[in-house]
Structure formats: C-alpha cells, structure tokens
Design a protein around this motif. Structure first.
Motif, PDB file in Angstrom:
ATOM      1  N   GLN A 172       0.809  -1.465  -0.055  1.00 16.60           N
ATOM      2  CA  GLN A 172      -0.036  -0.011   0.037  1.00 16.60           C
ATOM      3  C   GLN A 172       0.832   1.229  -0.032  1.00 16.60           C
ATOM      4  OE1 GLN A 172      -3.054  -0.556  -0.360  1.00 16.60           O
ATOM      5  NE2 GLN A 172      -3.768  -2.362   0.608  1.00 16.60           N
ATOM      6  N   ARG A 210       3.275   1.833   2.325  1.00 17.78           N
ATOM      7  CA  ARG A 210       3.502   2.070   3.733  1.00 17.78           C
ATOM      8  C   ARG A 210       5.248   2.535   3.750  1.00 17.78           C
ATOM      9  NH1 ARG A 210       3.443  -3.547   6.849  1.00 17.78           N
ATOM     10  NH2 ARG A 210       5.127  -2.412   8.314  1.00 17.78           N
ATOM     11  N   ASN A 264       1.506   6.155   5.022  1.00 15.79           N
ATOM     12  CA  ASN A 264       1.791   5.564   3.552  1.00 15.79           C
ATOM     13  C   ASN A 264       2.177   6.948   2.940  1.00 15.79           C
ATOM     14  OD1 ASN A 264      -0.415   3.963   4.722  1.00 15.79           O
ATOM     15  ND2 ASN A 264       0.040   2.829   2.826  1.00 15.79           N
TER      16      ASN A 264
END
Length: 377
Positions: A219, A221, A229
């Motif tokens: 994602q 991160r 993020n």
C-alpha cells in the motif's frame, strides 16, 4: 498423460510440502511470515542478486517495477510481439505506450536488430520518450542479453527482464533474473518454479529500488511506520503458505528438476530432429524449459498434429495463437499486418509438447512415436 504433471511433483515432495503447510497453520503467521523472508534470501542467492522482493503475481512484479521507476504517460516501453499479454498489459496499465519488437524465429525471443530499429524509429518520430526494454525469457530460454544490454546502454534505457518463464535458465553460468536493472518472475503453478496459486518475485541489485518495492507492495507504507503511507501502492504480498510450498519445490528444482527437464529436452531433440524444427539453444545458454516448443511447416500441419495427438490422449498447447499486435486491446497503437513477420509465422506453426521434470522416458517414447505415426499417414 498431463501436459505438466503437478500431481507427480506433489507425490515426490509430499512430506516436505505438507510439513511446511502444517507449520504455517500452527504458527498463524499467514502474511509475511518467516518462510517468506527465507525464500527471498534463498532465491536471491541462487539467482545472484543482492535483493529479492516477493509479491502476489508475476504481473504485479512487472507492474511494481514500472511504478517504482515512475513510468507513465508519454513513455515508450519496448516489448517482444510474441509473449503473454501481461508483458504489454503492465506498460499500458501504467499509462505508457508499448512499442512492439519482432522476434528471432529460432529462439522465439526479442530480436536485438529489430529492437534497435524500433528505438531509432521511436526517437525519430519524437512522440514518445524511450524508457524501458522488457525482454522476455520465453519458454525458459534467456533473451540475448549480450546484445540487448549494449543497446540499452547506447540509448540510456533501463532493462526489466520478464523472467516469468525463465527462472533457472542461464547464459555462461549467469542465471536468468540477474540481467538488466531489475527482473520479474512468476510462481504460477505451471511455471518452472510454481506454487499452488499465484505468486511472483522481483530481483535487483539496487538497494533503493528494493526499499521502494517493499513499500509499494504494501500500500506504499513507510518502512518505519506501517500506518504512514508515503506512496500510492497496492496490496501485493506473497502468502506465507505459498512461500512454505515454494521452499521444498525450489530445493527440488535446484537439486534435480532443472537437470531432468534438460535431459528430457535432449530425448525430444534426438527423436524429433528429422520431423519438426526442434528448439534452438545457443552455445552457452541453458533453458529451464517452461515449454518444449517445435515448429511445423504450416498451420494446417500444426493443427493436424495437435488433433492427432489429442485423439491419442496426448495433450499439447499453442503458445501463443496470436502476436501482441493482433490483440484487440493493442490494436489502437497502430501496428499493421506484416510489421512482425517472424511472429506472424511462428504463431501459425508452433506447438508445445508435454514437458516437466517427472516425464518418463516411456512417456517421451509414446509422444514421439505418435508424432512419427502422424508424419507417416
């Protein structure tokens, strides 16, 4: 008879695979468990790169690298015309334009001469910025990296090796997935090293790219704070269960499966060389034989042989029935019939025969005897 007998492999590795699955279930570490890290380290060591980043599929592996490199609108990505759709799909999904390249009709891989011509044409037209070359290690054999790397250096382009079918192959001892700036492979079940679902991996010597990829597969991160993020990424992690399955499969692949498929290829060559055009392996190259693909004289002869084998219980496959320029999703880029003569010839005459490490001599005899029968009709 199976085209690729995964059941025979499971019987040979049942104890190790079952034990690995059991350990993961008992630990309940289903996502990025210790088996994933072990697998990444072992694969990187085998290939000969500093880093290996596992992910959810071979397609994601390609897409993640393009995302990390910032490839997008206005960029040209050079790919062979004869390949699986994922090779060009990732370029189009990133907003880039695929520039297709004809193949060498003996190796089935990207033609360096056609590649340089495509780069020169793209530069002359001035509509796109050349960015990345994606050579494909088709059917298990390395692309011609000796030539392609020189071309990439000449035009300051990055190389993303599509090793989805090529894991285990090599050129003069240097293994597939270690060429270029980054490489991607697939663990789809039928691949030379396959899991029991989808999976993939990226290989690179670039430490900054390694960090970026690990972020993007989760994602986007931050490495320091999983709830911060920093990039726009995707969810693309290799399940721990799949890593546990891949570990014993990889050990078998390294210890004897690669040798087994090369021995089978030699048997095929000996029995078929006077009937069909058998695969060509250049000196110093070793194939991992994702497929054993022969060429017939015509489409009619190819289809007739495939039908005859099917009647006799022998599976075969056509990889691939059309080039990328013949795909509906790619036609908008303006490629014309006749632009890729080698691809257009191969798609009409190629046929892949059963190939896997557990194919017996008796089965090879049965397959080749039926092929010989067909030509005597």
């Amino acid at each position: 008879m199976q085209f690729r007998d995964l059941g025979a492999q499971y019987k040979a590795l049942k104890n190790e695979i079952d034990e690995g699955i059991k350990n993961v279930i008992e630990s309940s570490k289903f996502i990025i468990g210790p088996e994933v890290e072990i697998l990444e380290k072992e694969l990187a060591n085998y290939v000969g790169t500093k880093h290996c980043v596992s992910c959810a599929s071979g397609t994601d592996a390609l897409a993640l690298v393009l995302a990390a490199w910032g490839v997008g609108k206005g960029d040209a990505v050079f790919a062979p015309d004869f390949t699986f759709f994922a090779t060009v799909n990732v370029a189009m999904s990133a907003g880039a334009a695929p520039v297709l390249v004809d193949i060498d009709d003996r190796t089935f891989n990207m033609s360096p001469k056609a590649l340089e011509a495509a780069i020169e044409k793209t530069i002359a037209e001035g509509k796109l910025t050349p960015k990345v070359i994606i050579p494909v290690d088709l059917f298990g054999q390395s692309a011609d990296y000796n030539a392609i790397c020189k071309i990439a250096d000449k035009y300051s382009l990055r190389i993303l090796e599509d090793g989805a079918q090529g894991f285990g192959g090599s050129i003069n001892g240097k293994r597939n997935c270690s060429f270029g700036n980054a490489a991607a492979t697939s663990f789809f079940p039928a691949k030379p090293l396959g899991c029991y679902g989808d999976g993939g991996a990226i290989f690179t010597d670039d430490g900054e790219l390694d960090v970026k990829l690990r972020s993007l597969r989760a994602q986007g991160r931050s490495p320091e704070d999983k709830y911060d993020n920093q990039d726009i990424g995707i969810n693309s992690r290799l399940d721990t269960l799949q890593a546990a399955i891949l570990l014993p499969k990889f050990h078998a692949f390294e210890n004897y499966e690669l040798d087994a498929v090369n021995n089978t290829a030699k048997l095929y060559d000996e029995r078929l060389k006077d009937l069909v055009v058998t695969p060509y392996i250049p000196e110093g190259f070793v194939s991992s034989w994702a497929q054993y693909t022969v060429l017939l004289e015509s489409e009619e002869q190819r289809n007739g042989l495939q039908s005859y084998l099917k009647q006799n219980g022998i599976p075969s496959m056509i990889y691939y029935p059309r080039g990328m320029h013949q795909q509906t999703a790619v036609k908008k880029y303006g490629f014309d019939k006749g632009d890729f003569p080698n691809t257009e010839k191969v798609v009409k005459t190629c046929l892949s025969l059963p190939m896997h490490p557990y194919l017996t001599i008796e089965q090879v005899d049965e397959i080749t005897d039926k092929i010989r029968e067909y030509f005597k009709k």
